[in-house]
Design an enzyme around this catalytic site. Structure first.
Site, PDB file in Angstrom:
ATOM      1  N   LYS A 183      11.627  -2.551 -32.014  1.00 31.72           N
ATOM      2  CA  LYS A 183      10.805  -1.427 -32.471  1.00 31.72           C
ATOM      3  C   LYS A 183       9.350  -1.751 -32.171  1.00 31.72           C
ATOM      4  O   LYS A 183       8.760  -2.626 -32.792  1.00 31.72           O
ATOM      5  CB  LYS A 183      10.955  -1.218 -33.987  1.00 31.72           C
ATOM      6  CG  LYS A 183      10.260   0.069 -34.437  1.00 31.72           C
ATOM      7  CD  LYS A 183      10.048   0.126 -35.936  1.00 31.72           C
ATOM      8  CE  LYS A 183       8.756  -0.470 -36.376  1.00 31.72           C
ATOM      9  NZ  LYS A 183       7.532   0.153 -35.811  1.00 31.72           N
ATOM     10  N   GLU A 259       5.369 -14.082 -36.856  1.00 30.54           N
ATOM     11  CA  GLU A 259       4.034 -14.391 -36.311  1.00 30.54           C
ATOM     12  C   GLU A 259       3.050 -13.466 -37.007  1.00 30.54           C
ATOM     13  O   GLU A 259       3.066 -12.256 -36.766  1.00 30.54           O
ATOM     14  CB  GLU A 259       3.999 -14.138 -34.799  1.00 30.54           C
ATOM     15  CG  GLU A 259       4.848 -15.083 -33.988  1.00 30.54           C
ATOM     16  CD  GLU A 259       4.357 -16.508 -34.022  1.00 30.54           C
ATOM     17  OE1 GLU A 259       3.185 -16.738 -34.388  1.00 30.54           O
ATOM     18  OE2 GLU A 259       5.155 -17.396 -33.715  1.00 30.54           O
ATOM     19  N   CYS A 293      -4.834 -11.529 -33.102  1.00 28.43           N
ATOM     20  CA  CYS A 293      -4.463 -12.379 -34.248  1.00 28.43           C
ATOM     21  C   CYS A 293      -5.271 -13.658 -34.257  1.00 28.43           C
ATOM     22  O   CYS A 293      -5.644 -14.161 -35.314  1.00 28.43           O
ATOM     23  CB  CYS A 293      -2.971 -12.679 -34.211  1.00 28.43           C
ATOM     24  SG  CYS A 293      -2.443 -13.426 -32.670  1.00 28.43           S
ATOM     25  N   GLU A 390      -8.441 -10.978 -43.208  1.00 29.49           N
ATOM     26  CA  GLU A 390      -8.387 -10.739 -41.771  1.00 29.49           C
ATOM     27  C   GLU A 390      -8.974  -9.346 -41.538  1.00 29.49           C
ATOM     28  O   GLU A 390      -8.408  -8.343 -41.994  1.00 29.49           O
ATOM     29  CB  GLU A 390      -6.935 -10.784 -41.279  1.00 29.49           C
ATOM     30  CG  GLU A 390      -6.840 -10.577 -39.777  1.00 29.49           C
ATOM     31  CD  GLU A 390      -5.411 -10.525 -39.256  1.00 29.49           C
ATOM     32  OE1 GLU A 390      -4.583  -9.793 -39.826  1.00 29.49           O
ATOM     33  OE2 GLU A 390      -5.126 -11.205 -38.254  1.00 29.49           O
TER      34      GLU A 390
HETATM   35  P1  NAD Z   1       1.599  -4.299 -39.034  1.00 29.55           P
HETATM   36  O1  NAD Z   1       2.152  -5.425 -39.841  1.00 29.55           O
HETATM   37  O2  NAD Z   1       1.010  -3.151 -39.751  1.00 29.55           O
HETATM   38  O3  NAD Z   1       2.757  -3.689 -38.107  1.00 29.55           O
HETATM   39  C1  NAD Z   1       3.451  -4.504 -37.158  1.00 29.55           C
HETATM   40  C2  NAD Z   1       4.802  -3.899 -36.899  1.00 29.55           C
HETATM   41  O4  NAD Z   1       5.577  -4.011 -38.081  1.00 29.55           O
HETATM   42  C3  NAD Z   1       4.771  -2.413 -36.561  1.00 29.55           C
HETATM   43  O5  NAD Z   1       5.760  -2.149 -35.598  1.00 29.55           O
HETATM   44  C4  NAD Z   1       5.113  -1.747 -37.884  1.00 29.55           C
HETATM   45  O6  NAD Z   1       5.690  -0.485 -37.752  1.00 29.55           O
HETATM   46  C5  NAD Z   1       6.091  -2.747 -38.469  1.00 29.55           C
HETATM   47  N1  NAD Z   1       6.208  -2.782 -39.921  1.00 29.55           N
HETATM   48  C6  NAD Z   1       5.257  -2.517 -40.835  1.00 29.55           C
HETATM   49  N2  NAD Z   1       5.754  -2.673 -42.077  1.00 29.55           N
HETATM   50  C7  NAD Z   1       7.051  -3.052 -41.937  1.00 29.55           C
HETATM   51  C8  NAD Z   1       8.097  -3.348 -42.852  1.00 29.55           C
HETATM   52  N3  NAD Z   1       7.912  -3.296 -44.150  1.00 29.55           N
HETATM   53  N4  NAD Z   1       9.313  -3.693 -42.354  1.00 29.55           N
HETATM   54  C9  NAD Z   1       9.510  -3.777 -41.022  1.00 29.55           C
HETATM   55  N5  NAD Z   1       8.561  -3.474 -40.105  1.00 29.55           N
HETATM   56  C10 NAD Z   1       7.340  -3.130 -40.561  1.00 29.55           C
HETATM   57  O7  NAD Z   1       0.592  -4.963 -38.005  1.00 29.55           O
HETATM   58  P2  NAD Z   1      -0.288  -4.241 -36.896  1.00 29.55           P
HETATM   59  O8  NAD Z   1      -1.422  -3.562 -37.573  1.00 29.55           O
HETATM   60  O9  NAD Z   1       0.580  -3.474 -35.972  1.00 29.55           O
HETATM   61  O10 NAD Z   1      -0.810  -5.510 -36.066  1.00 29.55           O
HETATM   62  C11 NAD Z   1      -1.864  -6.292 -36.478  1.00 29.55           C
HETATM   63  C12 NAD Z   1      -1.389  -7.524 -37.194  1.00 29.55           C
HETATM   64  O11 NAD Z   1      -0.527  -8.274 -36.341  1.00 29.55           O
HETATM   65  C13 NAD Z   1      -2.539  -8.458 -37.536  1.00 29.55           C
HETATM   66  O12 NAD Z   1      -2.366  -8.961 -38.829  1.00 29.55           O
HETATM   67  C14 NAD Z   1      -2.404  -9.566 -36.490  1.00 29.55           C
HETATM   68  O13 NAD Z   1      -2.974 -10.789 -36.884  1.00 29.55           O
HETATM   69  C15 NAD Z   1      -0.925  -9.646 -36.323  1.00 29.55           C
HETATM   70  N6  NAD Z   1      -0.581 -10.282 -35.043  1.00 29.55           N
HETATM   71  C16 NAD Z   1      -0.163 -11.582 -35.066  1.00 29.55           C
HETATM   72  C17 NAD Z   1       0.128 -12.242 -33.868  1.00 29.55           C
HETATM   73  C18 NAD Z   1       0.569 -13.692 -33.860  1.00 29.55           C
HETATM   74  O14 NAD Z   1       0.989 -14.178 -32.822  1.00 29.55           O
HETATM   75  N7  NAD Z   1       0.465 -14.402 -34.984  1.00 29.55           N
HETATM   76  C19 NAD Z   1      -0.002 -11.553 -32.652  1.00 29.55           C
HETATM   77  C20 NAD Z   1      -0.437 -10.221 -32.673  1.00 29.55           C
HETATM   78  C21 NAD Z   1      -0.724  -9.591 -33.883  1.00 29.55           C
END
Ligand code: NAD
Length: 487
Positions: A183, A259, A293, A390
Site C-alpha cells: 500500500k 522504519e 527521515c 520530528e
Molecule cells: P505516515 O506514518 O503518516 O504514513 C506512512 C504510511 O502508513 C502511509 O501509507 C499511511 O497510509 C500508512 N498508515 C498510516 N497509519 C497507519 C496505520 N494505523 N496502519 C497502517 N498503515 C498506516 O507517514 P508519512 O507522513 O507518509 O511519512 C513520513 C514519515 O515517514 C516520517 O515520520 C519519516 O521520518 C518516516 N520515514 C522513515 C524512513 C526511514 O527509513 N526510517 C524513510 C522515509 C520516511
C-alpha cells in the site's frame, strides 16, 4: 515556466492492481499537487474484502509460479529484467512520482529510479548466495538450519520517496522468494502502481506484486491485521508504527520491520572543515525540503566556530528557489500539503514565542504552492517542540557546546535514534564520539546515504525495528527452520 512534462498530459491510474489486473473502486481520496494545490484525481480506499482479494492473489501467484522454490538464479534474472524495465521507463515513472509528490522530476529521473533499479539488482544477487547452514551436532544426528521465504509480505510506504521506498520493500521481499501486497501512501500512489505493472511486463508472475490503494486506518489496518499476511514491512511515522504494533498484537502475532521517524543531530567540532560541514548541513535539511527521515535537523556546533558556521549555513539556505516538481530544472521542493506547512510554521512560531531566534527563513515562500523557506532557529529551549519533535520540514535548530561531553549530551534524543552526522578532522575524536552516539547510522564528514546498499539502514529506540537495505533486509524476509534428524 518550462515543464519537463506538461502536467495535463499525464494519465493518472486510479485502480488497485491485483493479480496482474486493474481493479476499479470508487474514488474516495483526492490526490493533490503540492506544487499548485490542484486536485489531480481520486483514488479508492481498499476495504478488508479488497485486501483479502489481494492476499489471495499473492498466495495463488506463489502457488502457480513456485516463486519461492524455483532455481534462485531464475528469480535473479526475472528481478533484473524488472530493474532494467524500471530504468527504461524512467520518464513515465518520474512523471507519475513528480506530479503528486515533493520530488523534483529530474531528481527522480536521474537519481531515485537508477538507485532503486540498482537496489533491486543488489537484492536479487542474494537469491543464490545466502542460505541455510549445517549445524554442528553429535554424529548420531544430522542437523541443519534451512531458511525459507515467509510467503506474503504486507508492505506500507510513506509519501516522501515513493519509488525508493517501494524498492526497499519489494526488492528484498521478492528476491527472498515472497509475494507482496503493498500500500503506497494515499498522497503518492501512482509510481508504485506503475512499478507493479512493469513487473508483469518484465515477466514476473502476475499477482507477485499487488498494490492496494487507500489510507492507514482502513487499508493499512486491513493489511497488518490480515491472517494471510506473514510479515509486515513498514516505513512511516513513529505514531503509525506504534498503531501497527498495536494492531498486530491484537490480531495475531507476526514479524515486522518498522522504519520510523528521526530527529537527527549534526555535530560540528571546532576543527571541522566548515565549508564541507555547511554544504552537508544544507543538503541534509533542504533536500526534499527537509521531508526526509534522516534530515539533519539539530545542529550542535562548537562555540568557537558557531558564528562562522551559522553565516555559511545562512548563505547557503538563502540560495534555494522554489520550483514546480515538473519544472525542467530541478529546484527546491514543495511541502507535501498545506496542513503540513502550517504545522511546520506553528512549530517555528512556538520556538520564537519561547525565546528562540530565527537566524534565517521562518516563513513560507511568496510563491504558488506549499513552499517553506529553509529555516535556522537558535536559542531553543530543551522542551521546545522544535527540538523534540520530528518537524519533517526544512527547519534546523542551532545549539552550541564547549566540550565533547556537552556535545554528546545535546546529541542524545529521548526517543529518536535514526542517524547522526559528525564533522571533525580528528580521527581519534571521530571514533570516540561515534561509539557514544545512540543511532542506527553515523556519518562522519558527510551527511546522507550513499549508494553502498550493503550498509543496513534502520533506527534505534523509537526510530525503528529491524533494517532496510544490506544483508539484514534480505534476511528479514526469510525465516529459519532448524531440522534435526536422528541417524
Ligand atoms: P505516515 O506514518 O503518516 O504514513 C506512512 C504510511 O502508513 C502511509 O501509507 C499511511 O497510509 C500508512 N498508515 C498510516 N497509519 C497507519 C496505520 N494505523 N496502519 C497502517 N498503515 C498506516 O507517514 P508519512 O507522513 O507518509 O511519512 C513520513 C514519515 O515517514 C516520517 O515520520 C519519516 O521520518 C518516516 N520515514 C522513515 C524512513 C526511514 O527509513 N526510517 C524513510 C522515509 C520516511
Amino acid at each position: 515556466m518550462i515543464f519537463a512534462v506538461e502536467p495535463d498530459r499525464i494519465a493518472l491510474p486510479n485502480s488497485h492492481f491485483i493479480g496482474g489486473e486493474h481493479v476499479a473502486g470508487d474514488g474516495q481520496i483526492a490526490v493533490l499537487s503540492p506544487s499548485t494545490g490542484q486536485v489531480l484525481g481520486e483514488i479508492p480506499i481498499a476495504d478488508a474484502a479488497t485486501v483479502d482479494r489481494a492476499v489471495k492473489a499473492a498466495r495463488a501467484a506463489l502457488a502457480a509460479s513456485n516463486w519461492g522454490g524455483i532455481a534462485p538464479r531464475e528469480r535473479l534474472r526475472a528481478l533484473c529484467a524488472w530493474a532494467d524495465l524500471i530504468e527504461a521507463e524512467a520518464e513515465t515513472l518520474a512523471m507519475l512520482e513528480a506530479v503528486c509528490s515533493s520530488r523534483p522530476y529530474w531528481q527522480v529521473h536521474e537519481g531515485d529510479i537508477r538507485i532503486t533499479a540498482e537496489q533491486i539488482r543488489f537484492f536479487a544477487e542474494f537469491a543464490d548466495k545466502e542460505g541455510g547452514a549445517l549445524a554442528p551436532v553429535a554424529d548420531s544426528s544430522f542437523g541443519y538450519i534451512s531458511d525459507e521465504p515467509y510467503g506474503v509480505v504486507g508492505a506500507i510506504t510513506p509519501w516522501n520517496f515513493p519509488i525508493s521506498m517501494a524498492g526497499w520493500k519489494l526488492g528484498p521481499a521478492l528476491a527472498a522468494g515472497n509475494a507482496v501486497v503493498i500500500k503506497p501512501s494515499e498522497m503518492t500512489p501512482y509510481s508504485t502502481l506503475y512499478m507493479a505493472e512493469l513487473s508483469v511486463r518484465a515477466g514476473l508472475p502476475a499477482g507477485l506484486i499487488n498494490v492496494v490503494l487507500g489510507d492507514g486506518p482502513v487499508t493499512g489496518a486491513a493489511i497488518t491485521g490480515h491472517a494471510g499476511i506473514d510479515k509486515v514491512s513498514f516505513t512511516g511515522s513513529t505514531r503509525a508504527g506504534a498503531a501497527i504494533m498495536e494492531n498486530i498484537a491484537r490480531t495475531g502475532i507476526k514479524p515486522m520491520t518498522l522504519e520510523l521517524g528521526g530527529k537527527s543531530p549534526v555535530i560540528v567540532c571546532a576543527d571541522a572543515d566548515l565549508d564541507l560541514a555547511a554544504d552537508c548541513i544544507d543538503r541534509g535539511i533542504t533536500s526534499n525540503a527537509g521531508q526526509v527521515c534522516v534530515a539533519g535537523s539539530r545542529l550542535i556546533v562548537a562555540r568557537a566556530i558557531a558564528d562562522a558556521l551559522a553565516e555559511k549555513v545562512r548563505e547557503r539556505f538563502g540560495r534555494h528557489r522554489p520550483a514546480h516538481t515538473l519544472a525542467v530544472t530541478a529546484g527546491y521542493s514543495p511541502i507535501i500539503s498545506e496542513k503540513q506547512l502550517e504545522r511546520i510554521d506553528s512549530i517555528v512560531r512556538a520556538a520564537v514565542h519561547q525565546g528562540g531566534e530565527v537566524l534565517c527563513g521562518g516563513a513560507r515562500f511568496d510563491h504558488e504552492g506549499s513552499y517553506y523557506q529553509p529555516t535556522l532557529v537558535a536559542g531553543v529551549t530543551d522542551t521546545s517542540p522544535a527540538l523534540r519533535e520530528e518537524i519533517f520540514g526544512p527547519v534546523a535548530t542551532f545549539q552550541t557546546f564547549d566540550t565533547d561531553d556537552e556535545a554528546m549530551a545535546l546529541a542524545g534524543h529521548p526517543t529518536y535514534g535514526l542517524c547522526a552526522g559528525l564533522f571533525t578532522r580528528d580521527l581519534s575524536r571521530a571514533l570516540r564520539l561515534t561509539r557514544r552516539i545512540e543511532a542506527g547510522t553515523v556519518w562522519v564528514n558527510r551527511y546522507g546515504r550513499s549508494t553502498d546498499h550493503i550498509l543496513p539502514t534502520g533506527g534505534w529506540k523509537s526510530s525503528g525495528l529491524g533494517k532496510d537495505l544490506g544483508r539484514e533486509a534480505y534476511a528479514a524476509n526469510r525465516r529459519t527452520k532448524s531440522v534435526l534428524i536422528d541417524l
